[in-house]
Design a protein around this motif. Structure first.
Motif, PDB file in Angstrom:
ATOM      1  N   GLU A 133      39.165 -16.302 -11.953  1.00 35.89           N
ATOM      2  CA  GLU A 133      38.602 -17.265 -13.195  1.00 35.89           C
ATOM      3  C   GLU A 133      37.191 -17.410 -12.507  1.00 35.89           C
ATOM      4  OE1 GLU A 133      39.950 -21.253 -13.391  1.00 35.89           O
ATOM      5  OE2 GLU A 133      40.799 -21.153 -11.099  1.00 35.89           O
ATOM      6  N   PRO A 134      36.437 -17.852 -13.384  1.00 33.81           N
ATOM      7  CA  PRO A 134      34.809 -17.938 -13.003  1.00 33.81           C
ATOM      8  C   PRO A 134      34.882 -18.999 -12.027  1.00 33.81           C
ATOM      9  CG  PRO A 134      35.136 -17.910 -15.433  1.00 33.81           C
ATOM     10  CD  PRO A 134      36.480 -17.940 -14.918  1.00 33.81           C
ATOM     11  N   ARG A 135      33.919 -18.770 -11.067  1.00 30.06           N
ATOM     12  CA  ARG A 135      33.576 -19.967 -10.105  1.00 30.06           C
ATOM     13  C   ARG A 135      32.820 -20.982 -10.681  1.00 30.06           C
ATOM     14  NH1 ARG A 135      33.133 -20.959  -4.624  1.00 30.06           N
ATOM     15  NH2 ARG A 135      31.251 -21.837  -3.933  1.00 30.06           N
ATOM     16  N   PRO A 136      33.100 -22.215 -10.535  1.00 27.81           N
ATOM     17  CA  PRO A 136      32.280 -23.324 -11.021  1.00 27.81           C
ATOM     18  C   PRO A 136      30.986 -23.431 -10.191  1.00 27.81           C
ATOM     19  CG  PRO A 136      34.076 -24.171  -9.872  1.00 27.81           C
ATOM     20  CD  PRO A 136      34.206 -22.848  -9.962  1.00 27.81           C
ATOM     21  N   ASP A 137      30.113 -24.105 -10.869  1.00 27.83           N
ATOM     22  CA  ASP A 137      28.857 -24.370 -10.090  1.00 27.83           C
ATOM     23  C   ASP A 137      29.190 -25.917  -9.437  1.00 27.83           C
ATOM     24  OD1 ASP A 137      27.043 -22.238 -11.062  1.00 27.83           O
ATOM     25  OD2 ASP A 137      27.328 -23.436 -13.189  1.00 27.83           O
ATOM     26  N   ALA A 138      30.026 -26.678  -9.881  1.00 32.41           N
ATOM     27  CA  ALA A 138      30.151 -27.960  -9.073  1.00 32.41           C
ATOM     28  C   ALA A 138      31.372 -28.546  -9.560  1.00 32.41           C
ATOM     29  CB  ALA A 138      29.021 -29.168  -9.664  1.00 32.41           C
TER      30      ALA A 138
END
Length: 328
Positions: A216-221
């Motif tokens: 899944e996409p890696r979050p920024d925070a």
């Protein structure tokens, strides 16, 4: 010789008379207050001390004009009903219940004993009270309900990173108040153009999996929702987030003291200290059904500058100046 009410109170002494109902004086018995904590005592000792500090400010002295009965579930919420039953058997005059699990247990088992809640996200949503202004039953106290904080925490992420497209939220699916927090955060995210990823954890094992972003996409925070269970695992959560090198915003200062980046939320010591005023009023005859529930009045922005440097983040002077406390 017969004494009137004022003479009797005068003989009892100023501070004692101010703190204790005439009924207690006539019965030669001290008022007894039970305290029901969901969390581990070693982790919540400062909040327990804040409760006692509030009582001392109002003239209460343990063992002289009041008896306090603290009970700690140490994170084992299944123990709470038995603890409520124990306090009922002791015939306590008031129960102060900390966090949602303790309050639900008190509502189910305390009968007509007045309950002062503290540390509850949304007491309306979980059915503790009928309204904030007139609770309507035997429960009143203090709520953590602060709808505008969800947007402010998202804005903090933007203040730290400059821009962001995706933020992960760590929630406890068993905390019904998180339904409200999630809706508030989703509304704020839509305004700010931020996508959200909801990660769930209700125990240590699920915390491990919550930070696995494979596939899944890696979050920024990350934003960690306020919750007594997550709070109890704060060192594990901070460690996972640190290994992932993700900026994170929390609601409780203890996360930042454990190495987290930023917290924005109510001043919890002040929140717990204010339970004393409810206890005092109830002991003097006020009815919980008619005592409005209070929201937080003091908030804290705490920043861990050491963590920021370790993550390679440069925090703006403006943000640092806004902080109530900066941990170096």
């Amino acid at each position: 010789m017969r004494f009137g009410r004022r003479q009797v109170l005068g003989l009892l002494g100023g501070s004692f008379a101010a703190a204790v109902l005439p009924a207690f004086a006539q019965q030669s018995r001290l008022p007894r207050v039970g305290y029901l904590f969901s969390f581990v005592r070693s982790q919540g000792e400062h909040l327990w001390e804040a409760c006692r500090e509030g009582l001392r400010e109002l003239g209460y002295v343990e063992g002289k004009n009041i008896v306090l009965e603290p009970r700690w579930a140490d994170g084992h919420h299944e123990r709470l009903p038995a603890m409520v039953a124990e306090l009922v058997k002791l015939k306590v005059d008031v129960i102060v219940a900390a966090a949602t699990p303790a309050n639900l247990a008190a509502k189910a088992g305390a009968g007509s004993i007045p309950v002062v809640m503290v540390g509850v996200g949304d007491p309306l949503h979980i059915g503790l009270i009928s309204s904030l202004n007139r609770p309507g039953g035997n429960i009143t106290g203090l709520t953590l309900l602060t709808p505008d904080l969800s947007g402010k925490r998202l804005q903090l992420v933007l203040d730290v990173l400059g821009r962001t497209s995706r933020v992960a939220l760590l929630i406890n699916p068993e905390n019904r108040s998180h339904e409200v927090f999630l809706a508030e955060t989703q509304a704020a995210a839509g305004t700010l153009g931020i996508r959200l990823q909801v990660k769930q954890a209700r125990n240590a094992g699920e915390i491990d999996g919550a930070f696995d972003f494979a596939g899944e996409p890696r979050p920024d925070a990350v934003i960690v929702f306020d919750d007594p269970v997550l709070w109890g695992f704060r060192k594990d959560i901070v460690a996972h987030i640190s290994r992932a090198r993700l900026p994170a915003v929390y609601g409780y200062t203890e996360f930042v003291e454990a190495g987290g980046l930023i917290s924005l939320g109510p001043d919890r010591r002040d929140h717990y200290r204010r339970t004393a005023r409810y206890v005092d009023r109830i002991l003097k005859g006020d009815l919980p059904a008619e005592m409005p529930v209070e929201r937080p009045t003091k908030f804290e922005l705490v920043i861990n500058a050491k963590t920021a440097r370790a993550q390679g983040l440069t925090l703006s002077p403006t943000l640092l100046l806004r902080a109530d406390r900066v941990i170096e």
